[in-house]
Design a protein around this motif. Structure first.
Motif, mmCIF file in Angstrom:
data_model
loop_
_atom_site.group_PDB
_atom_site.id
_atom_site.type_symbol
_atom_site.label_atom_id
_atom_site.label_comp_id
_atom_site.label_asym_id
_atom_site.label_seq_id
_atom_site.Cartn_x
_atom_site.Cartn_y
_atom_site.Cartn_z
ATOM 1 N N HIS A 169 12.982 44.291 -3.669
ATOM 2 C CA HIS A 169 13.646 43.406 -2.708
ATOM 3 C C HIS A 169 13.842 42.011 -3.307
ATOM 4 O O HIS A 169 14.899 41.381 -3.092
ATOM 5 C CB HIS A 169 12.822 43.318 -1.423
ATOM 6 C CG HIS A 169 12.762 44.616 -0.661
ATOM 7 N ND1 HIS A 169 13.876 45.223 -0.137
ATOM 8 C CD2 HIS A 169 11.709 45.409 -0.333
ATOM 9 C CE1 HIS A 169 13.538 46.349 0.481
ATOM 10 N NE2 HIS A 169 12.223 46.481 0.371
ATOM 11 N N ALA A 170 12.840 41.523 -4.047
ATOM 12 C CA ALA A 170 12.948 40.191 -4.647
ATOM 13 C C ALA A 170 14.075 40.152 -5.676
ATOM 14 O O ALA A 170 14.785 39.148 -5.798
ATOM 15 C CB ALA A 170 11.620 39.805 -5.298
ATOM 16 N N GLU A 171 14.261 41.243 -6.414
ATOM 17 C CA GLU A 171 15.341 41.284 -7.400
ATOM 18 C C GLU A 171 16.704 41.242 -6.726
ATOM 19 O O GLU A 171 17.658 40.685 -7.271
ATOM 20 C CB GLU A 171 15.202 42.534 -8.267
ATOM 21 C CG GLU A 171 14.036 42.450 -9.248
ATOM 22 C CD GLU A 171 13.867 43.701 -10.081
ATOM 23 O OE1 GLU A 171 14.371 44.773 -9.638
ATOM 24 O OE2 GLU A 171 13.243 43.640 -11.148
ATOM 25 N N LYS A 172 16.815 41.826 -5.541
ATOM 26 C CA LYS A 172 18.075 41.751 -4.800
ATOM 27 C C LYS A 172 18.376 40.315 -4.377
ATOM 28 O O LYS A 172 19.515 39.851 -4.453
ATOM 29 C CB LYS A 172 18.022 42.666 -3.581
ATOM 30 C CG LYS A 172 17.987 44.156 -3.930
ATOM 31 C CD LYS A 172 17.840 45.017 -2.685
ATOM 32 C CE LYS A 172 17.733 46.499 -3.045
ATOM 33 N NZ LYS A 172 17.520 47.354 -1.862
ATOM 34 N N PHE A 173 17.338 39.599 -3.918
ATOM 35 C CA PHE A 173 17.513 38.188 -3.587
ATOM 36 C C PHE A 173 17.952 37.407 -4.824
ATOM 37 O O PHE A 173 18.835 36.542 -4.757
ATOM 38 C CB PHE A 173 16.195 37.599 -3.059
ATOM 39 C CG PHE A 173 15.997 37.770 -1.588
ATOM 40 C CD1 PHE A 173 16.628 36.928 -0.678
ATOM 41 C CD2 PHE A 173 15.165 38.768 -1.101
ATOM 42 C CE1 PHE A 173 16.437 37.080 0.686
ATOM 43 C CE2 PHE A 173 14.978 38.934 0.264
ATOM 44 C CZ PHE A 173 15.616 38.083 1.166
ATOM 45 N N GLU A 174 17.332 37.717 -5.950
ATOM 46 C CA GLU A 174 17.638 37.038 -7.208
ATOM 47 C C GLU A 174 19.098 37.261 -7.597
ATOM 48 O O GLU A 174 19.805 36.323 -7.979
ATOM 49 C CB GLU A 174 16.700 37.567 -8.290
ATOM 50 C CG GLU A 174 16.835 36.898 -9.647
ATOM 51 C CD GLU A 174 15.842 37.505 -10.630
ATOM 52 O OE1 GLU A 174 14.954 36.776 -11.096
ATOM 53 O OE2 GLU A 174 15.966 38.717 -10.928
#
Length: 299
Positions: free
Chosen positions: A70-75
């Protein structure tokens, strides 16, 4: 659940990718307590632990592994917004640039100028070092863009080829001239620093063509090599673009022993993940500046 901010997620991803708080702190230009606090605040916001902390280090928990995706999607979304929406003049942040000395003495000023014109609010931090150290800094995420003797052979790195630097042999203008140019190589040979590709390649060629008794004096400073050549303390094979003015001034002379190592090949290298519009643009600008530099020299 409390609000999560992107800086917390960015810090979390750096800890995961770099394998610990200390290296993440170096990459983010933060203190270790600041990184630890961000991770703790993120865990409090999510009401769960993201890492199992043991004497052997930090290992992701099951929920931590879920958060990575999920954090990579935000990134990725943040990067797309910066690339497609934000005007270049409004982009802030820091670009950590590492360059070899050859580049620093040629077109680094033009690159910094081009970057500042494109991103006037961007803080540009640069250091000059040998390529082996620049590669290590890039892989440790301490450098965003490395302009070095490349390419960097790693699946995670993108390399943009840059114009090469032809080499030439130089000796002191006021030293004793040799009737046979090959005889110059009986003198001490000043070379690039140990543990660099030019040093290794030149050493192999000298041993093959001159013999094992050749005297090699490695140096990490090109300017020092030129000064030592001028003082008649040895000869050297160095980038022709850096020696032209000294030859024109009558301080050193070029000689041809019948062979010369191939041109120095440089790349603008950066990590492919996380994607960075600023770093990719900086790499493309490096190529444009380098091409223009050599075009002006040859015109």
């Amino acid at each position: 659940m409390a609000r999560i901010n992107f800086e917390q997620l960015k810090t979390f991803l750096n800890v995961v990718r770099l394998g610990g708080v200390r290296r993440a702190a170096n990459a983010l230009n933060l203190t270790q307590p600041a990184v630890t606090a961000r991770i703790k605040n993120l865990e409090d916001s999510l009401s769960c632990e993201l890492f199992d902390r043991t004497s052997g280090g930090m290992k992701l928990t099951k929920r931590g592994e879920l958060l990575v995706a999920h954090a990579e999607k935000f990134e990725q979304l943040s990067e797309l917004v910066e690339k497609d929406v934000v005007e270049p003049g409004g982009i802030e942040g820091r670009l950590r640039l590492g360059v070899s000395e050859t580049i620093a003495q040629c077109w680094l000023p033009e690159l910094v100028t081009a970057l500042h014109d494109r991103f006037p609010k961007l803080e540009i931090e640069f250091n000059v070092d040998i390529s082996v150290n620049l590669r290590a800094g890039l892989m440790d995420r301490e450098i965003d863009l490395a302009v070095l003797l490349g390419p960097v052979s790693d699946f995670s790195v993108n390399n943009i080829d840059l114009p090469g630097f032809p080499l030439a042999w130089y000796a002191a203008a006021n030293g004793g001239a040799e009737l046979d140019p090959a005889a110059y190589l009986q003198r001490p040979v000043l070379t690039y620093a140990r543990h660099t590709r030019p040093h290794r390649e030149l050493k192999e060629m000298l041993f093959e063509r001159v013999g094992p008794d050749v005297s090699l004096f490695p140096s990490s400073s090109l300017s020092a090599c030129f000064r030592l050549v001028e003082a008649d303390l040895g000869v050297a094979v160095l980038p022709r673009v850096l020696g032209e003015d000294l030859v024109a001034a009558g301080r050193i002379v070029e000689f041809d022993p019948g062979w010369v190592p191939g041109p120095l090949s440089f790349t603008a290298s950066y990590l492919g993940e996380p994607k960075s519009h600023v770093t990719e643009t900086a790499a493309q600008l490096a190529r444009e500046v380098a091409v223009r530099f050599f075009a002006d020299k040859n015109s």
